[in-house]
Structures are given as structure tokens and as C-alpha cells.
Design a protein around this motif. Structure first.
Motif, short mmCIF file in Angstrom:
data_model
loop_
_atom_site.label_atom_id
_atom_site.label_comp_id
_atom_site.label_asym_id
_atom_site.label_seq_id
_atom_site.Cartn_x
_atom_site.Cartn_y
_atom_site.Cartn_z
N LEU A 235 4.87 -2.61 -4.69
CA LEU A 235 4.45 -3.14 -3.39
C LEU A 235 3.12 -2.55 -2.95
N ILE A 236 2.95 -1.24 -3.16
CA ILE A 236 1.68 -0.60 -2.82
C ILE A 236 0.55 -1.19 -3.64
N CYS A 237 0.78 -1.32 -4.95
CA CYS A 237 -0.25 -1.84 -5.84
C CYS A 237 -0.56 -3.31 -5.56
N ALA A 238 0.43 -4.07 -5.08
CA ALA A 238 0.17 -5.46 -4.74
C ALA A 238 -0.81 -5.55 -3.57
N LEU A 239 -0.64 -4.68 -2.57
CA LEU A 239 -1.52 -4.69 -1.40
C LEU A 239 -2.94 -4.31 -1.78
N ALA A 240 -3.09 -3.27 -2.61
CA ALA A 240 -4.43 -2.81 -3.00
C ALA A 240 -4.99 -3.63 -4.15
N ALA B 203 -4.75 15.58 -6.91
CA ALA B 203 -5.15 14.20 -7.18
C ALA B 203 -5.88 13.59 -5.99
N ALA B 204 -5.37 13.85 -4.78
CA ALA B 204 -6.01 13.33 -3.58
C ALA B 204 -7.41 13.90 -3.41
N ALA B 205 -7.57 15.19 -3.72
CA ALA B 205 -8.89 15.82 -3.60
C ALA B 205 -9.88 15.20 -4.59
N SER B 206 -9.43 15.01 -5.83
CA SER B 206 -10.31 14.40 -6.84
C SER B 206 -10.66 12.96 -6.46
N ALA C 23 7.41 5.73 0.22
CA ALA C 23 7.69 4.90 1.39
C ALA C 23 6.63 5.09 2.47
N VAL C 24 6.23 6.34 2.68
CA VAL C 24 5.17 6.63 3.64
C VAL C 24 3.86 6.00 3.19
N ALA C 25 3.54 6.14 1.90
CA ALA C 25 2.31 5.55 1.36
C ALA C 25 2.32 4.04 1.52
N LEU C 26 3.47 3.40 1.31
CA LEU C 26 3.58 1.95 1.48
C LEU C 26 3.32 1.56 2.93
N ALA C 27 3.88 2.31 3.86
CA ALA C 27 3.66 2.01 5.27
C ALA C 27 2.18 2.12 5.63
N VAL C 28 1.53 3.18 5.16
CA VAL C 28 0.10 3.36 5.43
C VAL C 28 -0.72 2.24 4.79
N LEU D 165 -11.68 -0.02 1.82
CA LEU D 165 -11.07 -0.58 0.61
C LEU D 165 -10.94 0.48 -0.47
N LEU D 166 -11.94 1.34 -0.58
CA LEU D 166 -11.85 2.47 -1.51
C LEU D 166 -10.69 3.39 -1.14
N GLY D 167 -10.52 3.58 0.17
CA GLY D 167 -9.41 4.41 0.63
C GLY D 167 -8.07 3.81 0.26
N LEU D 168 -7.94 2.49 0.41
CA LEU D 168 -6.71 1.81 0.05
C LEU D 168 -6.45 1.91 -1.45
N LEU D 169 -7.50 1.75 -2.25
CA LEU D 169 -7.38 1.89 -3.70
C LEU D 169 -6.98 3.31 -4.07
N THR D 170 -7.60 4.28 -3.41
CA THR D 170 -7.27 5.68 -3.67
C THR D 170 -5.81 5.97 -3.37
N LEU D 171 -5.35 5.46 -2.24
CA LEU D 171 -3.95 5.66 -1.87
C LEU D 171 -3.01 5.10 -2.93
N ALA D 172 -3.30 3.90 -3.40
CA ALA D 172 -2.45 3.27 -4.41
C ALA D 172 -2.42 4.07 -5.71
N ILE D 173 -3.58 4.55 -6.13
CA ILE D 173 -3.66 5.29 -7.39
C ILE D 173 -2.98 6.64 -7.27
N VAL D 174 -3.25 7.36 -6.21
CA VAL D 174 -2.66 8.68 -6.03
C VAL D 174 -1.14 8.58 -5.90
N ALA D 175 -0.67 7.55 -5.19
CA ALA D 175 0.77 7.39 -5.01
C ALA D 175 1.46 6.97 -6.30
N SER D 176 0.71 6.33 -7.21
CA SER D 176 1.33 5.73 -8.40
C SER D 176 1.20 6.56 -9.66
N PHE D 177 0.20 7.46 -9.72
CA PHE D 177 -0.10 8.07 -11.01
C PHE D 177 1.04 8.90 -11.57
N HIS D 178 1.82 9.56 -10.69
CA HIS D 178 2.89 10.40 -11.22
C HIS D 178 4.13 9.58 -11.58
#
Length: 295
Positions: free
Chosen positions: A25-30, A68-71, A139-144, A180-193
Motif C-alpha cells: 500500500l505504501i509503495c502504491a502511493l509513492a 537508512a533514514a539519514a542516508s 502502519a504509521v508510515a502508511l498513514a503518513v 515527492l522525494l520525501g514520499l519516495l524516501t518514506l516508501a523505500i526506508v519503510a520497505s527495505f528491511h
């Protein structure tokens, strides 16, 4: 029927399924905006650019998510800064950041004698190791992500089709691009692990790209991408359980397979159905063309 349900009777597979659904769901939005904006290379670069932060965090005993968020923040800031250099193309700047961050990550990893297992997890993820607190974070990342996508929808839409139009409408395209970069960052950081950096683009890019030929609007692309991502997660985990394959890689492979099936079927559809208008012009424009027109 037991073949279909037996894997999901196990607790860790249930958590993996829920985690994969949230990631989808997160990746669909971004990912919808990544596909429409043509930012797949940027997404790949940012996914690999997480390595230095994750490596340093692991060596210092810190949280890989924080690293990951810092990078990702450094990558996003770098991309934004280099975009202002007039004589440097955007792809060149992204490529240089990509190589630089990846090289730095490898250097950090090479200083450790016991990082091989962690590096494997970083690259390929471990969807079967999802814990309950990971589900809370997702779940928090999805809400954001949902809030950001809703708030920036109009600006993202104008930016995806014509940056000059976005500027004319007073939508501040630079700010919209940063968001948009922030949204992409959120999706990647939330998904990579969950699926790993090498496979994160499977859920970020493949479902929206597969939904695009059948969509009439951006919302339809997002809904289709979400459904396809959830389906890829379910089928990937099911196949992984019965075939003994890597779960994250199997989920990503199913997502990519969905894309090729969608493209193939839509190509056959376009060849079989080519109605001609009264004026003699071809009106067989794919449904995805409607998505490419600014609303």
C-alpha cells in the motif's frame, strides 16, 4: 484448499503477509508518482544509497532504520542540490550520488569482519522475520504516506505532466518535487528491511506500471497497484513456502511477472480492438493515455 491456506496458519507467515500488504500500500502511493514522473532510476539510486547509513548504524549498534533514514535524507538533499546545477543533467547527478553512496557503504562494510549476514539482509530483506513492532512502524508510515499523497495530489499531478504548468498554477514545483522525494524516501526506508534494497523496486515500480495500461486516472493506477502488490505478496509467500525459495525475492519476482503479463495482455487487446472514429482517425488510444493528461 489446504495447499492454499496451510502456510498462512503459521504466525510468522501471517506477520509477513500483513507486513507485505502494508508495504504494498505504501509503495502504491509513492510508486504511482515514480512511474508517472519517470523517476525509476532515482528510486533505484536512493534504495542503494541507504547502504552507508545502515552499515554505520549496524557497526555502532544503532537502529538500521535510523541509519537508512539519514542516508536517504542525504541522498534527497544531494539530488535537490545537484538539480540546480544548470550544466549538469539530472541523471548525471543522480548517477554520481548513487555510485558515491554505494562506494562509501562498501568501504564501511569492508572495515567489518562480521557484516556479511547483515549485508545479505540489507540487500535481499527478510520478510519472514517481520515482528509486531515492524507492523506498527509500517502502519504509521502508511498513514503518513496517505496524508502526504492526499495533500500533495494536485501539485504532484501537475508536476508529473508539465513542470511549467505547475509553476503557472502557483503550485511551487520545486517544493512539490522535494515533497515527492520525501514520499519516495518514506516508501523505500519503510520497505527495505522487508524486501531488501535490491528488490524494493519490485513493489515500488512493477505494480503501478502493470496497472497503468488499464487505468483511467491516477486514483485508478494507485488502486490497481495496491491490489496487484497485495496479490504479489500473497502469491509470492505461497510459492516461497511450497518451493522453498527466498520469500522477498519471490514476492518481487511475482510483481515483475504481473507487469509483463499486463503489458502482453494490453498489447493483444490494443491489436484486437482498434475502433475508428467517423473522421477516420484512430481512436484506439490505450486507457493509460487518460492518465497522462493533466486533470
Amino acid at each position: 484448499m489446504e495447499w492454499l491456506t496451510a502456510p498462512f496458519e503459521v504466525a510468522f507467515v501471517q506477520r509477513a503477509l500483513l507486513g507485505g500488504v502494508l508495504v504494498s500500500l505504501i509503495c502504491a502511493l509513492a510508486g504511482t508518482w515514480v512511474v508517472l514522473r519517470g523517476m525509476a532510476f532515482l528510486g533505484d539510486a536512493m534504495a542503494h544509497g541507504l547502504l552507508p547509513g545502515v552499515a554505520i548504524a549496524a557497526l555502532l549498534g544503532g537502529s538500521p532504520l535510523v541509519g537508512a533514514a539519514a542516508s536517504a535524507t542525504v541522498m534527497a538533499a544531494g539530488v535537490t542540490g545537484l538539480a540546480r546545477v544548470r550544466r549538469l543533467s539530472r541523471d548525471t547527478g543522480i548517477g554520481l550520488l548513487f555510485v558515491g553512496m554505494l562506494a562509501l557503504g562498501v568501504i564501511v562494510v569492508s572495515r567489518s569482519q562480521s557484516f556479511a549476514v547483515d549485508l545479505t539482509g540489507f540487500l535481499f530483506g527478510d520478510v519472514l522475520a517481520v515482528r509486531e513492532r515492524d507492523l506498527v512502524h509500517l502502519a504509521v508510515a502508511l498513514a503518513v504516506a496517505a496524508i502526504a499523497a492526499a495533500a500533495g495530489h494536485r501539485a504532484f499531478l501537475a508536476l508529473a505532466f508539465d513542470e511549467r504548468t505547475a509553476h503557472t498554477l502557483g503550485l511551487r514545483p520545486r517544493l512539490a518535487h522535494a515533497a515527492l522525494l520525501g514520499l519516495l524516501t518514506l516508501a523505500i526506508v519503510a520497505s527495505f528491511h522487508i524486501v531488501g534494497t535490491l528488490l524494493v523496486l519490485g513493489l515500488l515500480i512493477a505494480p503501478p506500471a502493470a496497472a497503468l495500461p488499464w487505468a483511467r486516472g491516477v486514483g485508478t493506477v494507485m488502486a490497481g497497484a495496491a491490489a496487484l502488490g497485495v496479490g504479489a505478496t500473497f502469491l509470492g509467500l505461497l510459492l516461497s513456502w511450497h518451493l522453498g525459495t527466498a520469500a522477498g525475492a519471490t514476492v518481487a519476482a511475482v510483481a515483475v511477472a504481473q507487469f509483463f503479463v499486463s503489458v502482453s495482455v494490453s498489447a493483444v487487446r490494443d491489436r484486437l480492438v482498434r475502433p475508428t472514429s467517423v473522421t477516420g482517425t484512430d481512436s484506439s488510444t490505450p486507457r493509460s493515455a487518460a492518465v497522462r493528461q493533466p486533470a
